[in-house]
Design a protein around this motif. Structure first.
Motif, PDB file in Angstrom:
ATOM      1  N   TYR A 182     -10.218   0.402 -34.235  1.00  0.00           N
ATOM      2  CA  TYR A 182     -11.060   0.572 -34.694  1.00  0.00           C
ATOM      3  C   TYR A 182     -12.240   1.272 -33.990  1.00  0.00           C
ATOM      4  O   TYR A 182     -12.884   1.932 -34.004  1.00  0.00           O
ATOM      5  N   SER A 194     -12.382  -6.274 -43.089  1.00  0.00           N
ATOM      6  CA  SER A 194     -14.102  -5.662 -43.081  1.00  0.00           C
ATOM      7  C   SER A 194     -14.960  -5.540 -42.059  1.00  0.00           C
ATOM      8  O   SER A 194     -16.023  -5.299 -41.753  1.00  0.00           O
ATOM      9  N   GLY A 195     -13.698  -5.581 -41.055  1.00  0.00           N
ATOM     10  CA  GLY A 195     -14.269  -4.787 -39.445  1.00  0.00           C
ATOM     11  C   GLY A 195     -15.304  -6.372 -39.171  1.00  0.00           C
ATOM     12  O   GLY A 195     -15.715  -5.679 -37.858  1.00  0.00           O
ATOM     13  N   ARG A 196     -14.585  -7.211 -39.130  1.00  0.00           N
ATOM     14  CA  ARG A 196     -15.427  -8.762 -38.196  1.00  0.00           C
ATOM     15  C   ARG A 196     -14.236  -9.278 -37.603  1.00  0.00           C
ATOM     16  O   ARG A 196     -15.204  -9.027 -36.579  1.00  0.00           O
ATOM     17  N   GLU A 197     -13.793  -8.386 -37.280  1.00  0.00           N
ATOM     18  CA  GLU A 197     -12.743  -8.371 -35.990  1.00  0.00           C
ATOM     19  C   GLU A 197     -11.545  -6.725 -35.732  1.00  0.00           C
ATOM     20  O   GLU A 197     -11.659  -6.294 -36.965  1.00  0.00           O
ATOM     21  N   TYR A 244     -16.768   0.298 -30.395  1.00  0.00           N
ATOM     22  CA  TYR A 244     -17.044  -1.138 -31.264  1.00  0.00           C
ATOM     23  C   TYR A 244     -16.732  -1.122 -29.959  1.00  0.00           C
ATOM     24  O   TYR A 244     -15.437  -0.964 -29.366  1.00  0.00           O
ATOM     25  N   ASP A 264     -10.507 -11.076 -42.193  1.00  0.00           N
ATOM     26  CA  ASP A 264     -11.705 -10.351 -40.592  1.00  0.00           C
ATOM     27  C   ASP A 264     -10.522  -8.769 -40.486  1.00  0.00           C
ATOM     28  O   ASP A 264     -12.100  -8.420 -39.821  1.00  0.00           O
TER      29      ASP A 264
END
Length: 234
Positions: free
Chosen positions: A117, A42-45, A150, A39
């Motif tokens: 991020y 992949s940038g999901r979190e 983000y 996660d």
């Protein structure tokens, strides 16, 4: 190149950082570590963890911890390091301050450090007053803004330094922390309370007491940053 490190202690990773674009330090994440790492990669979190200890540049700096006591010969940041000494240089004095000839003074990463991020901007801490008595509660507020792109969570940390004590005191002590989630561009005011009684320490007579004097306070993202404000305990 992204490096994922799973370890139970801080390692000397300065050489590895020079050969990768990013590093995710996982501290033995457990049975669900795989999905959590996926996660994050992949940038999901968005990462929000902070280092629970100081990362050294090399093992020769050990022991090294953020709340060390002050030294009578602090580093001034202008010392000549080993790699900067010219070949065949004559004998000379490099000074007498607290630093390592091959590693400098500071750590690789301070206690409480951690990237995200996104980026966060801290304002100057504001105290409800500048003089306190020993039964008071210190109330400090600080503006925090998510200046990146983000939504993310920042761990806001409150540090204190007792500038002069009857026994030597640490350069900083973590007293409070708070997780704050902000959308991109969102700002908020973080307020924390600290009873003056929590500034107590064991003196030379083995009495647990708050001593009158001058103090510094920081609200920051790690133990080596932030703008200090000063207050006094009467």
């Amino acid at each position: 190149m992204v490096v994922v490190v799973m370890a139970g202690r801080p390692l000397t990773i300065e050489r590895d950082l020079e050969n990768c674009d990013a590093m995710l330090y996982c501290f033995h994440p457990g049975t669900m570590g795989g999905p959590a790492i996926a996660d994050l990669l992949s940038g999901r979190e968005v990462p929000s963890g902070k280092a629970p200890m100081t990362f050294l540049r090399d093992a020769g700096q050990a022991p090294f911890y953020y709340n060390h006591t002050n030294t009578g010969r602090p580093s001034n940041g202008t010392e000549t390091l080993l790699d900067d000494i010219p070949l065949q240089a004559g004998q000379t004095s490099l000074g007498c301050t607290s630093f390592y000839l091959d590693s400098g003074y500071g750590p690789l990463f301070p206690f409480g450090y951690g990237l995200s991020y996104t980026t966060f901007e801290y304002g100057t801490p504001v105290l409800d007053k500048r003089e306190y008595v020993k039964d008071d509660v210190i109330r400090v507020s600080c503006k925090l803004r998510n200046s990146g792109d983000y939504e993310a969570t920042e761990v806001v940390q409150l540090y204190v330094q007792d500038r002069v004590g009857s026994v030597v005191r640490p350069v900083r002590e973590l007293k409070r922390f708070e997780r704050v989630k902000l959308a991109p561009g969102e700002a908020t005011t973080v307020t924390m309370e600290l009873p003056v009684g929590e500034l107590a320490f064991w003196n030379a007579d083995m009495e647990y007491t708050v001593e009158s004097g001058d103090f510094r306070l920081w609200v920051a993202g790690d133990s080596d940053s932030g703008e200090a404000v000063e207050f006094s305990v009467m």
